[in-house]
Design an enzyme around this catalytic site. Structure first.
Site, PDB file in Angstrom:
ATOM      1  N   CYS A 118       0.867  -1.177   0.000  1.00 33.41           N
ATOM      2  CA  CYS A 118       0.000   0.000   0.000  1.00 33.41           C
ATOM      3  C   CYS A 118       0.900   1.222   0.000  1.00 33.41           C
ATOM      4  O   CYS A 118       2.120   1.105   0.060  1.00 33.41           O
ATOM      5  CB  CYS A 118      -0.918   0.002   1.218  1.00 33.41           C
ATOM      6  N   CYS A 120      -0.027   4.225   1.989  1.00 34.30           N
ATOM      7  CA  CYS A 120      -0.327   5.200   3.051  1.00 34.30           C
ATOM      8  C   CYS A 120       0.834   5.455   4.003  1.00 34.30           C
ATOM      9  O   CYS A 120       0.941   6.533   4.569  1.00 34.30           O
ATOM     10  CB  CYS A 120      -1.588   4.800   3.805  1.00 34.30           C
ATOM     11  N   LYS A 195     -12.213  -5.117   2.926  1.00 33.68           N
ATOM     12  CA  LYS A 195     -11.627  -4.286   3.981  1.00 33.68           C
ATOM     13  C   LYS A 195     -12.542  -3.094   4.220  1.00 33.68           C
ATOM     14  O   LYS A 195     -12.865  -2.349   3.293  1.00 33.68           O
ATOM     15  CB  LYS A 195     -10.233  -3.820   3.548  1.00 33.68           C
ATOM     16  N   GLU A 233     -16.998  -8.005  -3.163  1.00 35.65           N
ATOM     17  CA  GLU A 233     -15.606  -7.526  -3.181  1.00 35.65           C
ATOM     18  C   GLU A 233     -14.634  -8.705  -3.179  1.00 35.65           C
ATOM     19  O   GLU A 233     -13.673  -8.738  -3.946  1.00 35.65           O
ATOM     20  CB  GLU A 233     -15.325  -6.636  -1.957  1.00 35.65           C
ATOM     21  N   LYS A 248     -11.283  -7.883   6.950  1.00 38.05           N
ATOM     22  CA  LYS A 248     -10.614  -7.009   7.901  1.00 38.05           C
ATOM     23  C   LYS A 248     -11.510  -5.831   8.219  1.00 38.05           C
ATOM     24  O   LYS A 248     -12.035  -5.234   7.273  1.00 38.05           O
ATOM     25  CB  LYS A 248      -9.299  -6.511   7.283  1.00 38.05           C
TER      26      LYS A 248
HETATM   27  C1  PBG Z   1      -2.680   0.022   5.205  1.00 37.90           C
HETATM   28  C2  PBG Z   1      -3.140  -0.854   6.300  1.00 37.90           C
HETATM   29  C3  PBG Z   1      -3.894  -0.509   7.442  1.00 37.90           C
HETATM   30  C4  PBG Z   1      -3.966  -1.658   8.222  1.00 37.90           C
HETATM   31  C5  PBG Z   1      -3.289  -2.669   7.545  1.00 37.90           C
HETATM   32  N1  PBG Z   1      -2.798  -2.146   6.344  1.00 37.90           N
HETATM   33  C6  PBG Z   1      -4.448   0.772   7.893  1.00 37.90           C
HETATM   34  C7  PBG Z   1      -5.483   1.479   7.155  1.00 37.90           C
HETATM   35  O1  PBG Z   1      -6.074   0.998   6.189  1.00 37.90           O
HETATM   36  O2  PBG Z   1      -5.707   2.635   7.549  1.00 37.90           O
HETATM   37  C8  PBG Z   1      -4.655  -1.749   9.568  1.00 37.90           C
HETATM   38  C9  PBG Z   1      -4.135  -2.797  10.481  1.00 37.90           C
HETATM   39  C10 PBG Z   1      -4.518  -2.645  11.904  1.00 37.90           C
HETATM   40  O3  PBG Z   1      -5.319  -1.785  12.330  1.00 37.90           O
HETATM   41  O4  PBG Z   1      -3.980  -3.450  12.685  1.00 37.90           O
HETATM   42  N2  PBG Z   1      -3.578   0.253   4.185  1.00 37.90           N
HETATM   43 ZN    ZN Z   2      -3.088   2.078   2.851  1.00 33.73          ZN
END
Ligand code: PBG
Ligand code: ZN
Length: 325
Positions: A118, A120, A195, A233, A248
């Site tokens: 990802c 972010c 997700k 999805e 998730k």
């Molecule tokens: C990145 C990502 C996130 C998590 C896993 N990969 C955070 C988000 O989407 O903001 C969350 C994992 C967790 O809360 O333990 N995209």
């Molecule tokens: Zn992300």
């Protein structure tokens, strides 16, 4: 006339014989947060007691401890030294995750190293891809292009499996095509296929330093209210070629986990997220619950709901308990 269920509950040995679901250390993937920069760095995160940011050398050492516990699967998240608008660190062969994969696989070829794919953690705006400023969201198709690049960087560094988490439409097709074109046909994809836009990710964003600098992720992550879309999805990612699907967060979405389990034959993972871990941990520390029992009951619930794989911050504690028997 009524059935005496208690007949098979009285004898503990018979209870053991009739136990349907058992947790195993092989069910778990343990997340590691790797921070670029100085060696010997290891910092506990206040919102997640027992979870650390660590430098690459510390992560290599951590793997020794994981193996002693019988844990051989990890998922890596990176915190780069420099962030920019496109997340360049994630696209570079010497970025924090590429270097981490190389170092861990060199020292521990027997570990299964999974990489979260990802942007972010690597962008200065904290969103999961390239921005579309006009619409105040992430540009889906521009992000697909760099997701393919990121996957190739991880694969060339020696990663064992790629786990895209950005919720871009078409991400599995884009990544599979990019990998296959590069000859990397044997790298499996575990998609974060369903997700949700969840407040349970709060503590993760402290440890991964990935909170969005404006807005939220609701224009790309799913609405927690939508059950049918949640199944669609995951089925879409199956069609696009994902090898493993995922739901998730876990706890508030056990119904979705079961729904997807009943709609696919692919292996299924669940992510027991940071906020879920933090709730148990802090309640345990406050003396409100029997932490170990609540933890094992929670993990068992994921498996019973249909998870083949549980990504969890509890993995080390659970593995130690399973070792004790
Ligand atoms: C990145 C990502 C996130 C998590 C896993 N990969 C955070 C988000 O989407 O903001 C969350 C994992 C967790 O809360 O333990 N995209
Ligand atoms: Zn992300």
């Amino acid at each position: 006339m009524f059935k005496r269920f208690r007949r098979t509950r009285i004898n503990p040995k018979l209870r053991d014989l009739l136990t349907q679901i058992r947790l195993s250390v092989d069910d778990f993937i343990y997340p590691l947060f790797i921070k670029a920069g100085e060696e010997g760095y290891k910092k506990e995160i206040a919102s997640m007691p027992g979870v650390y940011q660590m430098s690459i050398d510390e992560a290599v050492k951590e793997c020794d401890e994981l193996k002693r516990l019988g844990l051989y699967a990890i998922i890596l998240f990176g915190i780069p030294e420099v962030k920019d608008s496109v997340g360049s660190d994630a696209l570079c062969d010497h970025g924090v995750i590429a270097e981490s994969i190389r170092a861990i696989k060199a020292a521990h070829p027997d570990m299964l190293v999974v990489s979260d794919l990802c942007f972010c953690e690597y962008t200065d705006h904290g969103h999961c891809g390239i921005l579309d400023l006009e619409h105040e969201t992430v540009d889906n198709d521009a992000t697909l292009k760099i997701l393919g690049q990121q996957a190739i960087v991880h694969a060339k560094a020696g990663v064992d499996m790629i786990a895209p988490s950005g919720m871009m439409d078409g991400m599995i097709t884009a990544i599979r095509t990019a990998l296959d074109k590069a000859g990397l046909i044997n790298i499996p994809i575990m998609s974060y296929s369903t997700k949700f836009a969840s407040a349970y990710y709060g503590p993760f964003r402290d440890v991964a330093e990935s909170a969005p600098s404006f807005g939220d992720r609701r224009s790309y992550q799913m609405n927690p209210a939508n059950r049918d879309e949640a199944i669609l999805e995951s089925l879409e990612d199956e069609k696009e070629g994902a090898d493993i699907l995922m739901v998730k967060p876990g706890l508030a979405y056990l119904d979705i986990l079961r729904d997807i389990r009943n709609n696919t034959r692919l292996p299924l993972a669940v992510y027991n997220v940071s906020g879920e871990y933090a709730m148990l941990k802090h309640a345990g520390e406050a003396g409100l619950i029997d932490y170990e029992r609540v933890m094992m009951e929670t993990l068992l619930g994921f498996k019973r709901a249909g998870a083949d794989i549980i990504i969890t911050y509890h993995a080390k504690e659970a593995a130690a308990l399973l070792q004790k028997g």
